[in-house]
Write a protein that holds these residues in place. Structure first.
Motif, mmCIF file in Angstrom:
data_model
loop_
_atom_site.group_PDB
_atom_site.id
_atom_site.type_symbol
_atom_site.label_atom_id
_atom_site.label_comp_id
_atom_site.label_asym_id
_atom_site.label_seq_id
_atom_site.Cartn_x
_atom_site.Cartn_y
_atom_site.Cartn_z
ATOM 1 N N VAL A 116 39.475 48.997 43.752
ATOM 2 C CA VAL A 116 38.281 48.173 43.512
ATOM 3 C C VAL A 116 37.597 48.574 42.208
ATOM 4 C CG1 VAL A 116 35.964 47.634 44.356
ATOM 5 C CG2 VAL A 116 37.910 47.584 45.928
ATOM 6 N N GLU A 121 37.178 46.194 38.935
ATOM 7 C CA GLU A 121 35.844 45.886 38.402
ATOM 8 C C GLU A 121 35.720 46.318 36.941
ATOM 9 O OE1 GLU A 121 33.155 46.092 42.507
ATOM 10 O OE2 GLU A 121 33.406 47.902 41.271
ATOM 11 N N SER A 122 36.394 47.393 36.565
ATOM 12 C CA SER A 122 36.350 47.847 35.168
ATOM 13 C C SER A 122 37.014 46.856 34.224
ATOM 14 C CB SER A 122 37.019 49.218 35.036
ATOM 15 O OG SER A 122 38.433 49.115 35.123
ATOM 16 N N LYS A 166 36.547 39.083 39.011
ATOM 17 C CA LYS A 166 35.796 38.917 40.249
ATOM 18 C C LYS A 166 36.508 39.671 41.375
ATOM 19 C CE LYS A 166 33.588 35.433 43.177
ATOM 20 N NZ LYS A 166 33.208 33.999 43.291
ATOM 21 N N VAL A 167 35.783 40.543 42.055
ATOM 22 C CA VAL A 167 36.352 41.317 43.160
ATOM 23 C C VAL A 167 35.700 40.880 44.470
ATOM 24 C CG1 VAL A 167 36.699 43.611 44.146
ATOM 25 C CG2 VAL A 167 36.862 43.283 41.663
ATOM 26 N N ASN A 221 36.523 43.655 34.537
ATOM 27 C CA ASN A 221 35.626 42.485 34.519
ATOM 28 C C ASN A 221 36.236 41.244 35.172
ATOM 29 O OD1 ASN A 221 33.461 43.817 33.106
ATOM 30 N ND2 ASN A 221 34.711 43.662 31.243
#
Length: 231
Positions: free
Chosen positions: A45, A49-50, A54-55, A52
């Motif tokens: 996760v 997220e790093s 959508k998670v 950029n």
């Protein structure tokens, strides 16, 4: 807009490269990437997220469940489901978009493994044929939202073979196209477990599924025979 939906579970060693390869090969089509995680215990996760993207964090693991959640979180009219250890071909989104314009509202790519072995090459060769029996998630799956919703999405009662099962329902709704490009998928299961043994296990699970064995029995068999499994 095309939504690229990637279900993940403990894919910290793959996810960044996968996202970067998607961006490299996307072409000039508007798209979004959704990483849909099933409670990973590693850094999947945080790494996603790093980058950029959508998670979507699910409350439980299961590819069918995760992919359905990804579809709900998407705002695109075309959905493309792919595995976290696969690399799509150059300009793959344009190929999908062109197919939809030609009235193919679903389809997949041919398959190629990242290992040069005659047996894996032979397996890959068969994926050019439009046969339900050899349609699996590592080839990717594009489908219009209209058709996806009409079929009811992935069957969340299935923890295994969900990619095989949905194809039968999709083909009842629309034409299905095998795109003339290859998605490259990792042969890591074959490397970890042995090429011939791994293929035997896949054939066994496939046969058991169509013979009506329970999901619990399929999972127990898979987990017993395949090392480092993600199911």
């Amino acid at each position: 807009m095309i939504s690229i939906i990637i279900p993940t579970y403990n894919e910290a060693d793959q996810i960044v490269d996968t996202i970067q390869q998607i961006r490299k090969n996307a072409g000039n089509v508007d798209y979004q990437i959704l990483v849909v995680d099933g409670k990973s215990c590693d850094e999947t996760v945080a790494l996603a997220e790093s980058e950029n993207v959508k998670v979507v964090i699910c409350d439980k693991k299961g590819r069918a469940y995760q992919m359905n959640r990804g579809a709900k979180a998407s705002n695109a009219e075309i959905l493309f489901f792919m595995h976290a250890d696969s690399v799509p071909p150059k300009n793959f989104l344009e190929l999908i978009e062109n197919s939809v314009r030609e009235s193919y509202k679903s389809g997949c790519f041919k398959l190629k493994f990242d290992q040069n072995h005659w047996f894996l090459k032979a397996n890959s060769w068969f994926t050019r044929f439009n046969l339900n029996a050899i349609r699996f998630g590592d080839q990717g799956l594009f489908v219009s939202r209209e058709i996806f919703n009409r079929t009811g999405g992935f069957d969340e009662n299935l923890m295994i073979m969900e990619d095989q099962e949905i194809i039968h329902r999709i083909k009842k709704q629309t034409a299905f196209k095998i795109l003339d490009s290859e998605i490259i998928t990792s042969a890591r299961k074959y490397r970890d477990n042995g090429i011939y043994k791994t293929q035997f296990v896949f054939y066994l699970i496939w046969t058991m599924f169509y013979m009506g064995f329970s999901q619990q029995k399929l999972l127990k068999t898979y987990r017993k025979l395949i090392l480092k499994n993600k199911i």
